[in-house]
Design an enzyme around this catalytic site. Structure first.
Site, short mmCIF file in Angstrom:
data_model
loop_
_atom_site.label_atom_id
_atom_site.label_comp_id
_atom_site.label_asym_id
_atom_site.label_seq_id
_atom_site.Cartn_x
_atom_site.Cartn_y
_atom_site.Cartn_z
N VAL A 1 9.42 8.73 5.88
CA VAL A 1 10.44 9.35 6.33
C VAL A 1 11.64 8.07 6.61
O VAL A 1 11.13 7.00 6.23
CB VAL A 1 10.36 9.90 8.00
CG1 VAL A 1 9.44 10.93 7.91
CG2 VAL A 1 9.77 8.78 9.03
N HIS B 1 4.69 0.85 -1.25
CA HIS B 1 5.93 0.98 -1.34
C HIS B 1 6.24 1.27 -2.73
O HIS B 1 6.19 0.48 -3.77
CB HIS B 1 6.76 -0.59 -0.92
CG HIS B 1 8.48 -0.32 -1.37
ND1 HIS B 1 8.88 -1.34 -2.12
CD2 HIS B 1 8.98 0.57 -0.83
CE1 HIS B 1 10.35 -1.17 -2.22
NE2 HIS B 1 10.39 0.00 -1.41
#
Length: 172
Positions: free
Chosen positions: A80, A130
């Site tokens: 998010v 990531h």
């Protein structure tokens, strides 16, 4: 299970489904998930070309606004927007609903894992994953080890990265 059907979360879920994983994609509503599903279909059409292969990939990507997939997932990825309070709230909810051995990952690029993990009862389950944008083109994944991340959590996310055809690099 991926939480967040924006560009990053939706594309992470789509890529994992393309690589054969069953993925549930959560956001607040079907309406918010729909653009991610549409982007996934375009990706599958481009990469797979055959209608049957495209349909198989689409079948692996399941819209899940209520988050039912959390309870079954081995790895849950939060993707998010960058807001510590929101991420901490999500982590509490994930921990309450996830299997005891599920790994919880965040795609954060700017918030330290230690701060996100403050909301968790077992922050050793938390690791960073990531992805780079665009997910379908960028081969690198940073697997981020927090101060409390367990070796098992880091190893699981590292192996998942390889399983989906990415190049993982473990970083602090």
């Amino acid at each position: 299970h991926v939480i967040g059907a924006g560009v990053m979360g939706g594309d992470i879920a789509a890529w994992c489904a393309l690589k054969g994983l069953h993925v549930t994609l959560q956001d607040k509503s079907y309406t918010q998930i729909a653009p991610a599903i549409a982007r996934a279909q375009k990706l599958y059409q481009k990469k797979l070309r055959k209608p049957r292969a495209i349909q198989m990939a689409m079948d692996h990507l399941i819209a899940d606004p209520d988050g039912h997939g959390i309870a079954r997932a081995d790895v849950i990825i939060e993707a998010v927007f960058e807001n510590l309070e929101v991420k901490q709230t999500i982590m509490k909810e994930i921990e309450a609903r996830a299997k005891p051995d599920a790994i919880i990952a965040t795609n954060t690029s700017s918030i330290p894992l230690e701060e996100i993990g403050e909301a968790m009862a077992k922050p050793q389950r938390l690791v960073g994953i990531h992805f780079f944008n665009p997910v379908a083109k960028m081969p690198l994944i940073e697997v981020i080890r927090g101060d409390k991340s367990s070796d098992e959590a880091v190893s699981t996310v590292y192996q998942l990265s390889k399983q989906i055809g990415k190049t993982p690099i473990v970083v602090k």
